[in-house]
Design a protein around this motif. Structure first.
Motif, mmCIF file in Angstrom:
data_model
loop_
_atom_site.group_PDB
_atom_site.id
_atom_site.type_symbol
_atom_site.label_atom_id
_atom_site.label_comp_id
_atom_site.label_asym_id
_atom_site.label_seq_id
_atom_site.Cartn_x
_atom_site.Cartn_y
_atom_site.Cartn_z
ATOM 1 N N ALA A 168 0.841 -1.204 0.000
ATOM 2 C CA ALA A 168 0.000 0.000 0.000
ATOM 3 C C ALA A 168 0.872 1.249 0.000
ATOM 4 N N ALA A 169 1.954 1.226 0.765
ATOM 5 C CA ALA A 169 2.875 2.373 0.799
ATOM 6 C C ALA A 169 3.483 2.608 -0.578
ATOM 7 N N ARG A 170 3.899 1.538 -1.230
ATOM 8 C CA ARG A 170 4.493 1.652 -2.560
ATOM 9 C C ARG A 170 3.482 2.216 -3.557
ATOM 10 N N ALA A 171 2.258 1.730 -3.499
ATOM 11 C CA ALA A 171 1.215 2.201 -4.417
ATOM 12 C C ALA A 171 0.922 3.683 -4.191
ATOM 13 N N ARG B 145 1.657 6.812 -6.765
ATOM 14 C CA ARG B 145 0.504 7.619 -7.167
ATOM 15 C C ARG B 145 0.739 9.117 -6.894
ATOM 16 N N LEU B 146 1.313 9.447 -5.750
ATOM 17 C CA LEU B 146 1.384 10.844 -5.322
ATOM 18 C C LEU B 146 2.683 11.561 -5.679
ATOM 19 N N THR B 147 3.783 10.843 -5.724
ATOM 20 C CA THR B 147 5.088 11.491 -5.903
ATOM 21 C C THR B 147 5.180 12.341 -7.167
ATOM 22 N N ALA C 74 6.049 21.066 -6.437
ATOM 23 C CA ALA C 74 7.217 21.650 -5.764
ATOM 24 C C ALA C 74 8.163 22.296 -6.768
ATOM 25 N N THR C 75 8.346 21.681 -7.943
ATOM 26 C CA THR C 75 9.221 22.250 -8.969
ATOM 27 C C THR C 75 8.722 23.626 -9.380
ATOM 28 N N ARG C 76 7.433 23.750 -9.587
ATOM 29 C CA ARG C 76 6.875 25.045 -9.974
ATOM 30 C C ARG C 76 6.952 26.051 -8.825
ATOM 31 N N MET C 77 6.724 25.607 -7.618
ATOM 32 C CA MET C 77 6.808 26.511 -6.461
ATOM 33 C C MET C 77 8.242 27.005 -6.245
ATOM 34 N N LEU C 78 9.217 26.185 -6.598
ATOM 35 C CA LEU C 78 10.624 26.524 -6.376
ATOM 36 C C LEU C 78 11.283 27.105 -7.625
ATOM 37 N N GLY C 79 10.490 27.584 -8.555
ATOM 38 C CA GLY C 79 11.031 28.275 -9.722
ATOM 39 C C GLY C 79 11.761 27.367 -10.693
ATOM 40 N N GLY C 80 11.389 26.090 -10.729
ATOM 41 C CA GLY C 80 11.981 25.175 -11.697
ATOM 42 C C GLY C 80 13.138 24.358 -11.164
ATOM 43 N N ASP C 81 13.476 24.489 -9.904
ATOM 44 C CA ASP C 81 14.613 23.756 -9.323
ATOM 45 C C ASP C 81 14.181 22.333 -8.997
ATOM 46 N N ARG C 82 14.418 21.425 -9.935
ATOM 47 C CA ARG C 82 13.961 20.034 -9.812
ATOM 48 C C ARG C 82 14.639 19.302 -8.649
ATOM 49 N N GLN D 189 10.600 14.342 -1.003
ATOM 50 C CA GLN D 189 11.048 13.263 -0.117
ATOM 51 C C GLN D 189 10.720 13.599 1.343
ATOM 52 N N GLU D 190 10.979 14.838 1.744
ATOM 53 C CA GLU D 190 10.679 15.261 3.112
ATOM 54 C C GLU D 190 9.177 15.201 3.384
#
Length: 195
Positions: A27-30, A34-36, A43-51, A59-60
């Motif tokens: 279930a954790a893997r699924a 699904r969410l990552t 987060a990439t868009r919020m951080l101005g493109g910093d992948r 991860q945090e």
């Protein structure tokens, strides 16, 4: 006792989180699969493109989700609402620590190999222009616009994520859209939109 992985597509995020809290690794893997991608994109868009920073934030946020799993009370909040809010807070913290509440970096999205070369370049230019324009928006407007128009969330869920009223979400989204339109107005032809 793990659930069979191939049967988890119709299981809610909340049910998967509760199953993980009860020791179900599948279930954790699924839930992670699904969410990552959605959280990394946000987060990439919020951080101005910093992948790279976005992946660290994701991860945090996921670690925090796994940490609170045993106390999760199903029905009180959606897992995605909680996760977007935590991610948003982590992004804002990183931007403030770095001294850039409004990131100025202009990072193009990686080109999609599916379209032809010209279409791919044009799409990359459009994505870079949008990312740069988003980076110039005030933090709260950027957050509301990304959640509503890029991640497709509804105003009530965005209000819960941002801890504001629905009317405030509507206002932030409208002002953000107007600012984006004004910012990109002079580039319509250059970006291949014509008149």
């Amino acid at each position: 006792m793990d659930m069979p992985f191939d049967t988890l597509g119709d299981v809610s995020d909340e049910a998967l989180l509760v199953a993980f809290a009860n020791g179900d690794g599948v279930a954790a893997r699924a839930l992670t699969l699904r969410l990552t991608p959605r959280i990394v994109s946000f987060a990439t868009r919020m951080l101005g493109g910093d992948r790279a920073e976005a992946e660290d934030v994701t991860q945090e946020a996921m670690l925090r989700l796994w940490h609170i799993a045993p106390e999760w009370r199903q029905g009180e909040a959606k897992v995605t609402t909680w996760l977007y809010r935590v991610t948003s807070n982590l992004c804002v913290d990183r931007l403030r620590k770095a001294g850039r509440s409004d990131p100025l970096d202009q990072v193009a999205e990686p080109p999609d190999p599916a379209p032809g070369a010209v279409a791919g370049l044009q799409e990359a230019d459009r994505a870079a222009a949008l990312d740069a324009a988003l980076a110039r928006l005030p933090e709260r407007q950027r957050q509301a616009v990304v959640l509503r128009h890029l991640d497709g969330l509804g105003n009530p869920e965005i209000a819960r994520i941002m801890d504001i009223g629905v009317a405030a979400v509507e206002s932030l989204t409208a002002r953000g859209k107007r600012a984006l339109a004004a910012d990109l107005a002079g580039r319509r032809e250059e970006l291949g939109y014509g008149n």
